[in-house]
Design a protein around this motif. Structure first.
Motif, PDB file in Angstrom:
ATOM      1  N   ALA A   1      -6.119   0.840  -6.993  1.00 58.90           N
ATOM      2  CA  ALA A   1      -6.314   0.299  -5.260  1.00 58.90           C
ATOM      3  C   ALA A   1      -8.352  -0.793  -5.446  1.00 58.90           C
ATOM      4  O   ALA A   1      -8.730  -0.433  -6.148  1.00 58.90           O
ATOM      5  CB  ALA A   1      -6.627   1.291  -4.240  1.00 58.90           C
ATOM      6  N   TRP A   2      -7.864  -1.780  -4.016  1.00 65.21           N
ATOM      7  CA  TRP A   2      -9.589  -1.909  -3.695  1.00 65.21           C
ATOM      8  C   TRP A   2      -9.796  -1.432  -2.529  1.00 65.21           C
ATOM      9  O   TRP A   2      -8.716  -0.884  -1.370  1.00 65.21           O
ATOM     10  CB  TRP A   2      -8.938  -3.366  -3.281  1.00 65.21           C
ATOM     11  CG  TRP A   2      -8.613  -4.251  -4.395  1.00 65.21           C
ATOM     12  CD1 TRP A   2      -7.722  -4.516  -5.471  1.00 65.21           C
ATOM     13  CD2 TRP A   2      -9.721  -4.959  -5.428  1.00 65.21           C
ATOM     14  NE1 TRP A   2      -7.301  -5.822  -6.567  1.00 65.21           N
ATOM     15  CE2 TRP A   2      -9.220  -5.766  -6.572  1.00 65.21           C
ATOM     16  CE3 TRP A   2     -10.607  -5.352  -5.498  1.00 65.21           C
ATOM     17  CZ2 TRP A   2      -9.589  -5.902  -7.713  1.00 65.21           C
ATOM     18  CZ3 TRP A   2     -11.367  -5.972  -6.903  1.00 65.21           C
ATOM     19  CH2 TRP A   2     -11.081  -6.146  -7.852  1.00 65.21           C
ATOM     20  N   PHE A   3     -11.010  -1.026  -2.482  1.00 65.77           N
ATOM     21  CA  PHE A   3     -11.673  -0.165  -1.180  1.00 65.77           C
ATOM     22  C   PHE A   3     -13.013  -1.314  -0.926  1.00 65.77           C
ATOM     23  O   PHE A   3     -13.068  -2.381  -2.135  1.00 65.77           O
ATOM     24  CB  PHE A   3     -12.314   0.678  -1.463  1.00 65.77           C
ATOM     25  CG  PHE A   3     -11.486   2.119  -1.376  1.00 65.77           C
ATOM     26  CD1 PHE A   3     -10.545   2.179  -2.429  1.00 65.77           C
ATOM     27  CD2 PHE A   3     -11.407   2.738  -0.475  1.00 65.77           C
ATOM     28  CE1 PHE A   3      -9.273   2.922  -2.899  1.00 65.77           C
ATOM     29  CE2 PHE A   3     -10.861   3.737  -1.123  1.00 65.77           C
ATOM     30  CZ  PHE A   3      -9.506   4.234  -1.660  1.00 65.77           C
ATOM     31  N   ARG A   4     -13.406  -1.543   0.388  1.00 66.37           N
ATOM     32  CA  ARG A   4     -14.605  -2.196   0.455  1.00 66.37           C
ATOM     33  C   ARG A   4     -15.836  -1.815   1.015  1.00 66.37           C
ATOM     34  O   ARG A   4     -14.855  -0.425   2.113  1.00 66.37           O
ATOM     35  CB  ARG A   4     -14.257  -3.423   1.551  1.00 66.37           C
ATOM     36  CG  ARG A   4     -13.177  -3.645   2.740  1.00 66.37           C
ATOM     37  CD  ARG A   4     -12.562  -4.339   3.487  1.00 66.37           C
ATOM     38  NE  ARG A   4     -12.512  -4.536   4.648  1.00 66.37           N
ATOM     39  CZ  ARG A   4     -11.481  -5.227   5.322  1.00 66.37           C
ATOM     40  NH1 ARG A   4     -11.786  -6.454   4.503  1.00 66.37           N
ATOM     41  NH2 ARG A   4     -10.983  -5.444   6.213  1.00 66.37           N
ATOM     42  N   GLN A   5     -16.782  -2.352   1.581  1.00 64.90           N
ATOM     43  CA  GLN A   5     -17.648  -1.231   1.993  1.00 64.90           C
ATOM     44  C   GLN A   5     -18.967  -2.597   2.469  1.00 64.90           C
ATOM     45  O   GLN A   5     -19.839  -3.051   1.588  1.00 64.90           O
ATOM     46  CB  GLN A   5     -18.599  -0.469   1.605  1.00 64.90           C
ATOM     47  CG  GLN A   5     -20.046   0.561   2.077  1.00 64.90           C
ATOM     48  CD  GLN A   5     -20.102   2.059   1.427  1.00 64.90           C
ATOM     49  OE1 GLN A   5     -20.257   1.618  -0.499  1.00 64.90           O
ATOM     50  NE2 GLN A   5     -20.374   2.362   1.678  1.00 64.90           N
ATOM     51  N   ALA A   6     -18.480  -2.943   3.903  1.00 69.54           N
ATOM     52  CA  ALA A   6     -19.959  -3.775   4.401  1.00 69.54           C
ATOM     53  C   ALA A   6     -21.085  -3.023   4.038  1.00 69.54           C
ATOM     54  O   ALA A   6     -21.085  -1.516   4.565  1.00 69.54           O
ATOM     55  CB  ALA A   6     -19.362  -3.986   5.670  1.00 69.54           C
TER      56      ALA A   6
ATOM     57  N   ARG B   1     -10.874   7.037  -0.074  1.00 71.10           N
ATOM     58  CA  ARG B   1     -12.034   7.604  -1.861  1.00 71.10           C
ATOM     59  C   ARG B   1     -11.751   8.607  -2.154  1.00 71.10           C
ATOM     60  O   ARG B   1     -11.256   8.901  -3.654  1.00 71.10           O
ATOM     61  CB  ARG B   1     -13.331   7.035  -1.187  1.00 71.10           C
ATOM     62  CG  ARG B   1     -14.149   7.742  -0.506  1.00 71.10           C
ATOM     63  CD  ARG B   1     -15.016   7.287  -0.534  1.00 71.10           C
ATOM     64  NE  ARG B   1     -15.809   6.979  -1.430  1.00 71.10           N
ATOM     65  CZ  ARG B   1     -17.103   6.867  -1.200  1.00 71.10           C
ATOM     66  NH1 ARG B   1     -17.780   6.038  -0.734  1.00 71.10           N
ATOM     67  NH2 ARG B   1     -17.709   6.101  -2.440  1.00 71.10           N
ATOM     68  N   GLU B   2     -11.221   9.904  -1.670  1.00 69.10           N
ATOM     69  CA  GLU B   2     -11.561  10.888  -2.796  1.00 69.10           C
ATOM     70  C   GLU B   2      -9.809  10.677  -3.798  1.00 69.10           C
ATOM     71  O   GLU B   2      -8.480  10.598  -3.035  1.00 69.10           O
ATOM     72  CB  GLU B   2     -10.964  12.137  -1.552  1.00 69.10           C
ATOM     73  CG  GLU B   2     -12.795  12.514  -1.075  1.00 69.10           C
ATOM     74  CD  GLU B   2     -13.189  11.953  -0.201  1.00 69.10           C
ATOM     75  OE1 GLU B   2     -14.086  11.389   0.813  1.00 69.10           O
ATOM     76  OE2 GLU B   2     -11.826  10.895   0.496  1.00 69.10           O
TER      77      GLU B   2
END
Length: 123
Positions: free
Chosen positions: A35-40, A107-108
């Motif tokens: 998976a892809w996550f992002r954090q601004a 995310r967990e």
């Protein structure tokens, strides 16, 4: 030792495209979802999209549906995130993550993470 390495980030103008890659090593990923996550800056890490490794099922956040596409190359243990029609609000550090089982939007439950790659979209 599992290792995930993202690449492909950079600076792009609004409306442009980028393709991110995430190479995985250290074990077989035949049963892993990626998976892809992002954090601004100043915000929580959020789900972008994911692909079940063996069944090609994909799931996307509503905010990127129709503009982002996840694909993978099983032979190379690599997952890609094609991002089109980018908007300034897509500016963030993008992370790939892996887990056993199906795609999760939180995310967990993801067992391994990469170091991230910066994407900056200028207006």
């Amino acid at each position: 030792q599992v290792q995930l390495v993202e690449s492909g980030g950079g600076l792009v103008q609004a409306g442009g495209s980028l393709r991110l890659s995430c190479g995985a090593s250290g074990r077989s990923f035949s049963s892993y979802t990626m998976a892809w996550f992002r954090q601004a800056a100043g915000k929580e890490r959020e789900f972008v999209g994911g692909v079940a490794w063996t069944q090609s099922r994909t799931h996307y956040a509503d905010s990127v549906k129709g503009r982002f596409t996840i694909s993978r190359d099983n032979a190379k243990n690599t997952v890609f995130l094609q991002m089109n029609s980018l908007k300034p609000e897509a500016t963030a550090v993008y992370y790939c993550a892996v887990r056993i089982g199906d795609v999760k939007v939180t995310r967990e439950g993801y067992d391994y993470w990469g170091q991230g790659t910066q994407v900056t979209v200028s207006s």
